[in-house]
Design a protein around this motif. Structure first.
Motif, short mmCIF file in Angstrom:
data_model
loop_
_atom_site.label_atom_id
_atom_site.label_comp_id
_atom_site.label_asym_id
_atom_site.label_seq_id
_atom_site.Cartn_x
_atom_site.Cartn_y
_atom_site.Cartn_z
N ASP A 179 65.36 43.62 43.34
CA ASP A 179 64.35 43.37 42.31
C ASP A 179 62.96 43.88 42.70
O ASP A 179 62.06 43.90 41.87
CB ASP A 179 64.27 41.88 42.02
N LEU A 180 62.78 44.27 43.95
CA LEU A 180 61.45 44.66 44.43
C LEU A 180 61.29 46.16 44.30
O LEU A 180 61.45 46.91 45.28
CB LEU A 180 61.24 44.17 45.86
N LYS A 181 60.94 46.62 43.12
CA LYS A 181 60.88 48.05 42.79
C LYS A 181 59.46 48.60 42.96
O LYS A 181 58.67 48.10 43.75
CB LYS A 181 61.40 48.27 41.37
N ASP A 182 59.13 49.62 42.17
CA ASP A 182 57.88 50.37 42.34
C ASP A 182 56.63 49.50 42.32
O ASP A 182 55.68 49.77 43.04
CB ASP A 182 57.77 51.45 41.25
N PHE A 183 56.62 48.48 41.48
CA PHE A 183 55.44 47.63 41.38
C PHE A 183 55.05 47.07 42.75
O PHE A 183 53.88 46.79 43.01
CB PHE A 183 55.71 46.48 40.40
N TRP A 184 56.02 46.90 43.64
CA TRP A 184 55.81 46.25 44.91
C TRP A 184 55.37 47.20 46.03
O TRP A 184 55.12 46.76 47.15
CB TRP A 184 57.09 45.52 45.32
N ASP A 185 55.28 48.49 45.75
CA ASP A 185 54.96 49.45 46.81
C ASP A 185 53.63 49.14 47.47
O ASP A 185 53.50 49.19 48.71
CB ASP A 185 54.96 50.88 46.25
N LEU A 186 52.61 48.83 46.69
CA LEU A 186 51.30 48.53 47.24
C LEU A 186 51.34 47.25 48.09
O LEU A 186 50.70 47.16 49.15
CB LEU A 186 50.29 48.38 46.10
N ILE A 187 52.11 46.28 47.63
CA ILE A 187 52.25 45.02 48.37
C ILE A 187 53.02 45.26 49.67
O ILE A 187 52.65 44.74 50.73
CB ILE A 187 52.93 43.96 47.50
N LYS A 188 54.07 46.06 49.60
CA LYS A 188 54.85 46.35 50.81
C LYS A 188 54.01 47.10 51.85
O LYS A 188 54.19 46.90 53.07
CB LYS A 188 56.08 47.18 50.44
N ALA A 189 53.08 47.95 51.39
CA ALA A 189 52.19 48.64 52.32
C ALA A 189 51.33 47.63 53.09
O ALA A 189 51.08 47.79 54.29
CB ALA A 189 51.32 49.64 51.57
N TYR A 190 50.91 46.59 52.40
CA TYR A 190 50.14 45.53 53.05
C TYR A 190 51.01 44.75 54.02
O TYR A 190 50.58 44.39 55.13
CB TYR A 190 49.53 44.62 51.99
N TRP A 191 52.25 44.50 53.63
CA TRP A 191 53.18 43.82 54.54
C TRP A 191 53.35 44.60 55.84
O TRP A 191 53.49 44.02 56.91
CB TRP A 191 54.55 43.66 53.90
N ALA A 192 53.35 45.92 55.72
CA ALA A 192 53.67 46.77 56.87
C ALA A 192 52.63 46.68 57.98
O ALA A 192 52.97 46.73 59.17
CB ALA A 192 53.82 48.23 56.42
N VAL A 277 67.66 34.02 31.98
CA VAL A 277 67.12 34.56 30.74
C VAL A 277 65.83 35.28 31.09
O VAL A 277 64.84 34.65 31.48
CB VAL A 277 66.93 33.46 29.67
N CYS A 278 65.85 36.60 31.02
CA CYS A 278 64.76 37.42 31.55
C CYS A 278 64.27 38.43 30.53
O CYS A 278 65.01 38.87 29.65
CB CYS A 278 65.24 38.17 32.79
N GLY A 279 63.01 38.82 30.71
CA GLY A 279 62.46 39.93 29.96
C GLY A 279 63.00 41.23 30.53
O GLY A 279 62.75 41.55 31.70
N ALA A 280 63.73 41.99 29.74
CA ALA A 280 64.38 43.20 30.22
C ALA A 280 63.38 44.31 30.53
O ALA A 280 63.72 45.26 31.25
CB ALA A 280 65.40 43.70 29.20
N ASN A 281 62.15 44.22 29.99
CA ASN A 281 61.17 45.30 30.15
C ASN A 281 60.14 45.00 31.23
O ASN A 281 59.13 45.70 31.32
CB ASN A 281 60.46 45.53 28.81
N ASP A 282 60.40 43.99 32.04
CA ASP A 282 59.48 43.58 33.08
C ASP A 282 59.44 44.62 34.20
O ASP A 282 60.48 45.00 34.74
CB ASP A 282 59.93 42.22 33.64
N GLN A 283 58.23 45.08 34.56
CA GLN A 283 58.10 46.01 35.68
C GLN A 283 57.95 45.29 37.02
O GLN A 283 58.16 45.89 38.08
CB GLN A 283 56.88 46.92 35.48
N ILE A 284 57.58 44.01 36.98
CA ILE A 284 57.33 43.27 38.22
C ILE A 284 58.66 42.82 38.82
O ILE A 284 58.96 43.07 39.99
CB ILE A 284 56.40 42.09 37.94
N PHE A 285 59.47 42.13 38.02
CA PHE A 285 60.84 41.78 38.41
C PHE A 285 61.77 42.36 37.36
O PHE A 285 62.14 41.69 36.40
CB PHE A 285 61.00 40.26 38.52
#
Length: 334
Positions: A179-192, A277-285
């Motif tokens: 579930d951790l797609k493109d939206f998370w790239d900036l956050i993952k850079a901080y994790w690194a 029950v999820c929003g199918a168009n969500d970019q975050i998850f």
């Protein structure tokens, strides 16, 4: 003669009117009584939400509560960047039968916002405080609605008390790395590297534009989303010091990933009744993260709706009956 006949006719009509009126008054009174009784019954059928604060381990935790004190408990765990405010319209739709509890985490909504120097803003801490709140309310069994940050808070409760969870409602909340797609790239850079530069770059996520984006992206008809959602959230994000609290939590989100295999094992072992029950168009998850639940919970009920991250704000009319039917059938059947 004609004049006398005319006068008699008028007298007859007047007498008929007066006689008829004698029957109208009781009928009108009965109608008014019936209407008053109907209004009283309708008012009694509307659950009252109460707004409370409990001192938990030195922190004032705000929570919304509605429904019968002895009803099956439904715990609503909110996401970022909002609070229990996100559930304000769902609560009355469940609270005729269920005891609904929706807390705010520290730094969110109406709960305290302790100084970072003396308080650790971590998902472990949030889970411990919600757990202690439930203990103070004498709640030992509950279904959980988890959304966004509500998922890692909820997973900690499930792992600490495996037998307490009566059911799960998962709405754009993560338990799988898929579930951790493109939206998370900036956050993952901080994790690194945890660098100040990457931390500063993440502050774009607490700006008004991003807050509004979370509510409107992927929504076909934005007129269905009340602007007060993002205005309310942004006012709280803009409090002095709150942006750094959010940065601490973005960095701390990395601690959730090692829990995924453990919570997945809990899914397989406990098999809690689950509605996804999820929003199918969500970019975050995105929707890709909803399907893996079925690997570990093959009986889970999965619904993907044509909307975005805060699906409940757009699709309450579809989701509330779905949630209610699931709870009635799988969690607290009659």
């Amino acid at each position: 003669m004609a004049a006398r006949a005319c006068d008699q006719t008028r007298r007859d009509r007047r007498r008929a009117f007066l006689l008829g009126g004698a029957g109208i008054a009781p009928a009108v009174a009965a109608l008014r009584t019936s209407q008053a009784q109907a209004a009283t019954a309708a008012q009694a059928a509307l659950p009252v939400t109460r707004y409370r604060t409990a001192a938990i381990d030195g922190v004032n935790i705000f929570y919304r509560e509605a429904g019968p004190a002895d009803g099956p408990v439904v715990l609503l765990l909110h996401g970022f960047p909002t609070s229990s405010h996100m559930y304000r319209n769902l609560i009355p739709l469940l609270a005729d039968r269920y005891r609904v509890i929706a807390p705010d985490y520290p730094g969110y909504g109406q709960s305290d916002m302790p100084d970072r120097a003396s308080f650790a803003y971590t998902f472990d801490r949030f889970g411990a405080l919600v757990d202690a709140l439930l203990d103070s309310l004498r709640v030992s069994r509950y279904a959980m609605y988890v959304m966004d940050y509500g998922a890692p808070v909820g997973w900690r409760l499930a792992l600490k008390h495996p037998d307490r969870i009566t059911g799960l409602i998962v709405q754009n909340g993560n338990a799988y790395e898929e579930d951790l797609k493109d939206f998370w790239d900036l956050i993952k850079a901080y994790w690194a590297d945890g660098s100040p530069a990457h931390r500063e770059a993440l502050k774009v996520l607490v700006t008004p534009a991003t807050t509004k984006f979370q509510y409107t992206d992927g929504v076909r008809d934005v007129s269905r989303i009340a602007p007060d959602n993002w205005v309310h959230d942004q006012a709280l994000l803009d409090r002095p010091g709150n942006a750094d609290i959010q940065m601490d939590l973005f960095y701390g989100y990395r601690t959730n990933l090692p829990l995924y295999p453990v919570i997945q094992e809990w899914f397989r072992a406990r098999k809690p009744p689950t509605l996804i029950v999820c929003g199918a168009n969500d970019q975050i998850f995105p929707a890709e993260g909803a399907h893996p639940y079925r690997r570990d919970l093959p009986d889970a009920e999965l619904h993907l709706l044509d909307t975005g991250h805060f699906a409940l704000k757009d699709k309450l009319d579809a989701m509330a009956p779905m949630i209610r039917e699931f709870l009635d059938r799988r969690v607290a059947p009659h």
